[in-house]
Enzyme design. Sequence first.
Site, PDB file in Angstrom:
ATOM      1  N   GLU A  86     -13.634  15.994  -9.151  1.00 29.00           N
ATOM      2  CA  GLU A  86     -14.174  14.788  -9.752  1.00 29.00           C
ATOM      3  C   GLU A  86     -15.649  14.552  -9.449  1.00 29.00           C
ATOM      4  O   GLU A  86     -16.365  13.977 -10.275  1.00 29.00           O
ATOM      5  CB  GLU A  86     -13.358  13.571  -9.282  1.00 29.00           C
ATOM      6  CG  GLU A  86     -11.900  13.599  -9.691  1.00 29.00           C
ATOM      7  CD  GLU A  86     -11.701  13.585 -11.193  1.00 29.00           C
ATOM      8  OE1 GLU A  86     -12.511  12.926 -11.900  1.00 29.00           O
ATOM      9  OE2 GLU A  86     -10.761  14.233 -11.678  1.00 29.00           O
ATOM     10  N   SER A 494      44.808 -23.195  -0.489  1.00 20.99           N
ATOM     11  CA  SER A 494      45.203 -23.614   0.863  1.00 20.99           C
ATOM     12  C   SER A 494      44.132 -23.371   1.914  1.00 20.99           C
ATOM     13  O   SER A 494      44.307 -23.793   3.071  1.00 20.99           O
ATOM     14  CB  SER A 494      46.484 -22.884   1.270  1.00 20.99           C
ATOM     15  OG  SER A 494      47.570 -23.335   0.483  1.00 20.99           O
TER      16      SER A 494
END
Length: 855
Positions: A86, A494
């Site tokens: 680059e 219950s």
Amino acid sequence: MRFLKYLILTLVVLTVLGVGAVAGLYWYVKDELPSVETLRDVRFQTPMQVYSADGRLISQFGEQRRIPLTLDEIPQQMIDAILATEDSRFYSHRGIDPIGVMRAFRVLVTTGEIREGASTITMQLARNFFLTRERAWMRKIKEAFIALHIEQLLTKDEILELYLNKLELGHRAFGVGAAAQVYYGRDIHELTLAEIATLAGMPQGPSILNPISNPQASVQRRRIVLLRMLDEGYINRAEYDAAFNAPVTARYHTAEIEVSAPYLAEMVRLSMIERFGVDEAYNGGYRVFTTVNSEQQLAAQRALRENLHAYDERHGYRGPERRLWGMDLQRLSTIETFGAQHPADEETLEIIRRHRGQAWPQAEIVAYLNRQPRIAQLQPAVVLAVHEQSVDVITRVGETITLPWDQLDWARAYVDAERQGRAPQTAGEILRVGDHILLRPYDDAWRLAQIPGPGSAIVALRPQDGAVEAVVGGYSFNLNQFNRATQAKRQVGSTIKPFIYAHALERNFTLATLVNDAPITQWNPGSGSAWRPRNSPEVYDGPIRLREGLARSKNVVSVRLIRELGVNETADYLANFGFMNDEIPRNESLSLGSASFTPMEMARAFAVFANGGHLVDPYFIERIEDSDGNIVFQAEPRYACVECELEAFRKEHGEDAVPDRAFRPAPQVISEQVAYLVTEALNSAVWGGGSWAHNTGWNGTGWRAQSLRNRNLAGKTGTTNDVRDAWFAGYTSGISAVTWVGFDNLEFALGRSTLNANLGRQRQPIVGSEAGGTTALPGWILFMETALQHVESNPFELPSNMVSVRIDQPTGRLTNRTDHTSMFEYFIRGTEPTEFAEQNGRGRQVFEDEEGLFR
């Protein structure tokens, strides 16, 4: 001389014009240039990660995958590859490379096209942070000016570090650290030269040069990078040759999820969005550490799935997901669908039409299987051959396996929730060639399976502070994202009774108080009908002690208690356990569990009994760290025992250590003595009572939990009308856990099952009506087999102001007997009996008052 003078003058003029042009351009665009000061304190968009309490990754959220690295954490070879490709003169220019500019200008003049952009790393950084990829002169001019500013503000190493972390490298990977994980599933330091060169070649075209989308172009670009590295002297010829011909090894890697807990992850995601907002939560790089222990979480998930499969198998096989071939030719316009949750796609229908009912080629079968959704651990397969008592199937990876008879013989036909077909004798009664079926792993083999019909949830809390230890909200998050653990308010049956009994004990009832276990009929003049609450099963034992009434879940005893205590007073008392007052019914049906609560609410309520009467607040986030590791949130729970926490802290950090946060006490909502007495009764729900040798023994409704061989367990079953909901809530001193099972559609009941002749009682131990003890409790037991290895399970400590006296079991009065008719019972001091039972054991005559209460 004249020529030289004109030449110098021309150069001066051109220089002045050039400087003026640059100054003019700068003046023209300066108002549009962003401030690069932000680069001093840049925050990369980093995904949120969610971890278990023991540091294992649960999930990751965010649009971008990024692993920010400092420059010294990035391998030199990666830096060399980027510089060579680059910007080879990066460390010698000031943001703009004159040589690169001249080269690009020459190419433009000679070809008439813009083929080189002359962008330096600094200019690319400027574009990546502040501009777009638009190919325009004005963007290029802005890029150059920003680059000059950046070079003035930052050092070269700082610029390069930002660049390597900002790079877009395809497949949502940003920065070289994330790219190494996405493409190779390894840390960047573990990459080969060829892999490094592949990543370094992608910045100019991440969508077209990445090795997954375009491997051929990626290889060509990789070779260019290697050549540049060779030319720049970063690698030698041998390294170049080895990497030049290296194979493409990239494939897509998701984040390495170590613990699958999607329901918990979704709870965290919603909490983080509420706390920080969507964008900040997703991209702020937060690391969220939950309270959940990974082993317990995985155990809860396995338990829930195994329990649902056990339910589904005893109720029968609903048939294959689809039938792909071997159909009537007149039905080719559609597809036979049985248990499938997803309709056939058009591609599948086209294949069926093309083969006109004949077998598919293996490649098309495999492609079809790989299009099927992934649901839990279920694996799709297609039947290739059916034998007398086995079938051959092909899986999504193209493997052919044989399912033996013992992995098929459970699959008698499902008729409805109450009925099953006869036990099959051959594999042909179950499956046909061309069936798309589901398999699940089972004892190191594969077993015929189906997506379970009911839903389920498991929640486990630490009673001392409410920390969530495990939470599973359903069979599969991919199948249904509804979190039944926190969102499903279902009738509790219950499991409500312990809270009503606690109210009775607060009102000076005792575990030895007798209540009449006899049928009740109450006429309602308004409706012209009678309310007849019944026991389940319909067995009535007359006068019964409260301990036994709760342990055996006697419905009529609970009704008589709420009548004695008062409905409104009992409803108000239940609010002490964290239930919302407006969600508690104000009628006698409350005593049988007509209220609807979530499993999380029930786990919190039962934790009150486990911790000695304190109401803790459930929480699942222990702490939140920012991207730099700073703690931005630390949970500050309330503790049932502050002294215990301080003692544990000093034991770990030293006697002189000072905690960095306050240990706040949780409110005491019921007395320690009442909590202990309820726990005693719920321990009997597991271990029963009486003497089996003398035919007076009895089991509590949670007797199956005896298989855990832990005498310190306490728990309560729950079953609603028509068996639409099944519950089990249980605890030890170190954990409060709740399991619920039921259909999401309230019209569906859990039903009943008959014995499968192929399995026998050993392989199908649960037969008959579904209920809390048969449907929910087995899942709770499977979970607790693991959980008990990680939590305290000490005997509950006897509180102060308690006494233990020997009572006569039939009457609840004092006795001098020491045989099977007597037992030691616990009482709050001052409530113990004062009268003795008669020597013949019958006691004095018991009179019933208006409410049916025996004293």
